[in-house]
Design a protein around this motif. Structure first.
Motif, PDB file in Angstrom:
ATOM      1  N   VAL A  93       0.840  -1.199   0.000  1.00 43.02           N
ATOM      2  CA  VAL A  93       0.000   0.000   0.000  1.00 43.02           C
ATOM      3  C   VAL A  93       0.872   1.246   0.000  1.00 43.02           C
ATOM      4  O   VAL A  93       0.654   2.182  -0.781  1.00 43.02           O
ATOM      5  CB  VAL A  93      -0.976  -0.003   1.195  1.00 43.02           C
ATOM      6  CG1 VAL A  93      -1.651   1.347   1.370  1.00 43.02           C
ATOM      7  CG2 VAL A  93      -2.007  -1.112   1.039  1.00 43.02           C
ATOM      8  N   ALA A  94       1.885   1.268   0.862  1.00 43.15           N
ATOM      9  CA  ALA A  94       2.792   2.423   0.924  1.00 43.15           C
ATOM     10  C   ALA A  94       3.532   2.620  -0.394  1.00 43.15           C
ATOM     11  O   ALA A  94       3.636   3.747  -0.900  1.00 43.15           O
ATOM     12  CB  ALA A  94       3.786   2.255   2.071  1.00 43.15           C
ATOM     13  N   ALA A  95       4.028   1.540  -0.977  1.00 38.23           N
ATOM     14  CA  ALA A  95       4.781   1.631  -2.228  1.00 38.23           C
ATOM     15  C   ALA A  95       3.902   2.142  -3.364  1.00 38.23           C
ATOM     16  O   ALA A  95       4.323   3.004  -4.153  1.00 38.23           O
ATOM     17  CB  ALA A  95       5.370   0.275  -2.590  1.00 38.23           C
ATOM     18  N   LEU A  96       2.693   1.639  -3.457  1.00 35.31           N
ATOM     19  CA  LEU A  96       1.790   2.090  -4.528  1.00 35.31           C
ATOM     20  C   LEU A  96       1.367   3.537  -4.319  1.00 35.31           C
ATOM     21  O   LEU A  96       1.225   4.295  -5.285  1.00 35.31           O
ATOM     22  CB  LEU A  96       0.592   1.156  -4.636  1.00 35.31           C
ATOM     23  CG  LEU A  96       0.931  -0.259  -5.116  1.00 35.31           C
ATOM     24  CD1 LEU A  96      -0.315  -1.151  -5.085  1.00 35.31           C
ATOM     25  CD2 LEU A  96       1.560  -0.251  -6.504  1.00 35.31           C
ATOM     26  N   LEU A  97       1.185   3.934  -3.073  1.00 39.14           N
ATOM     27  CA  LEU A  97       0.856   5.329  -2.778  1.00 39.14           C
ATOM     28  C   LEU A  97       2.006   6.253  -3.185  1.00 39.14           C
ATOM     29  O   LEU A  97       1.792   7.288  -3.819  1.00 39.14           O
ATOM     30  CB  LEU A  97       0.539   5.491  -1.298  1.00 39.14           C
ATOM     31  CG  LEU A  97       0.116   6.878  -0.842  1.00 39.14           C
ATOM     32  CD1 LEU A  97      -1.154   7.322  -1.562  1.00 39.14           C
ATOM     33  CD2 LEU A  97      -0.104   6.899   0.658  1.00 39.14           C
ATOM     34  N   VAL A  98       3.230   5.859  -2.848  1.00 41.96           N
ATOM     35  CA  VAL A  98       4.404   6.653  -3.244  1.00 41.96           C
ATOM     36  C   VAL A  98       4.500   6.723  -4.768  1.00 41.96           C
ATOM     37  O   VAL A  98       4.779   7.782  -5.333  1.00 41.96           O
ATOM     38  CB  VAL A  98       5.696   6.075  -2.619  1.00 41.96           C
ATOM     39  CG1 VAL A  98       6.942   6.685  -3.252  1.00 41.96           C
ATOM     40  CG2 VAL A  98       5.697   6.304  -1.122  1.00 41.96           C
TER      41      VAL A  98
END
Length: 142
Positions: A93-98
């Motif tokens: 989730v964090a990687a896709l948000l970034v």
């Protein structure tokens, strides 16, 4: 036998993630070289949010930036793996948000020509396309 199993479990993710970092740097460099040298695109980045001026995007900046972002992603995943059983989900989730946030500058930045814009988007997407599956592959799950 258990020490060999532990070593294999640790070596697998480290090797996969190290190769993914190297791949992102190599692909980023290749995209830059093709755009700059073959397609003669003057690669530039916006100077900041809302800015109408741009700065040249040099090859070392692409290589170093890609390596730093990749290593930060790896570090975040390693920390999450130590503190939660849901590391894979949280990191993804964090990687896709970034990744989505990183696309705002090339997509909406002022003063970028079409070829430049496409190249920057391709750089960002290629890093995400390599890192997310590779880092998720061996991430610890519940």
């Amino acid at each position: 036998m258990s020490s060999n199993s532990t070593a294999t479990r640790t070596a697998g993710p480290v090797r996969t993630r190290a190769l993914a970092v190297l791949a992102t740097v190599a692909v980023g460099g290749l995209i830059w070289l093709v755009a700059h040298s073959v397609l003669d695109i003057d690669l530039r980045v916006p100077d900041g949010p809302g800015s109408t001026t741009t700065t040249e995007l040099a090859l070392p900046a692409v290589l170093i930036g890609t390596a730093v972002v990749s290593l930060l992603g790896w570090a975040l995943l390693a920390v999450l793996e130590r503190v939660t059983a849901r590391a894979r989900v949280l990191w993804t989730v964090a990687a896709l948000l970034v990744l989505v946030l990183s696309l705002f500058a090339p997509l909406f930045g002022e003063g970028l020509e079409a070829g430049n814009r496409v190249t920057l988007v391709l750089l960002h997407l290629s890093v995400g396309a390599i890192l997310v599956p590779a880092f998720r592959r061996d991430a610890r799950t519940a």
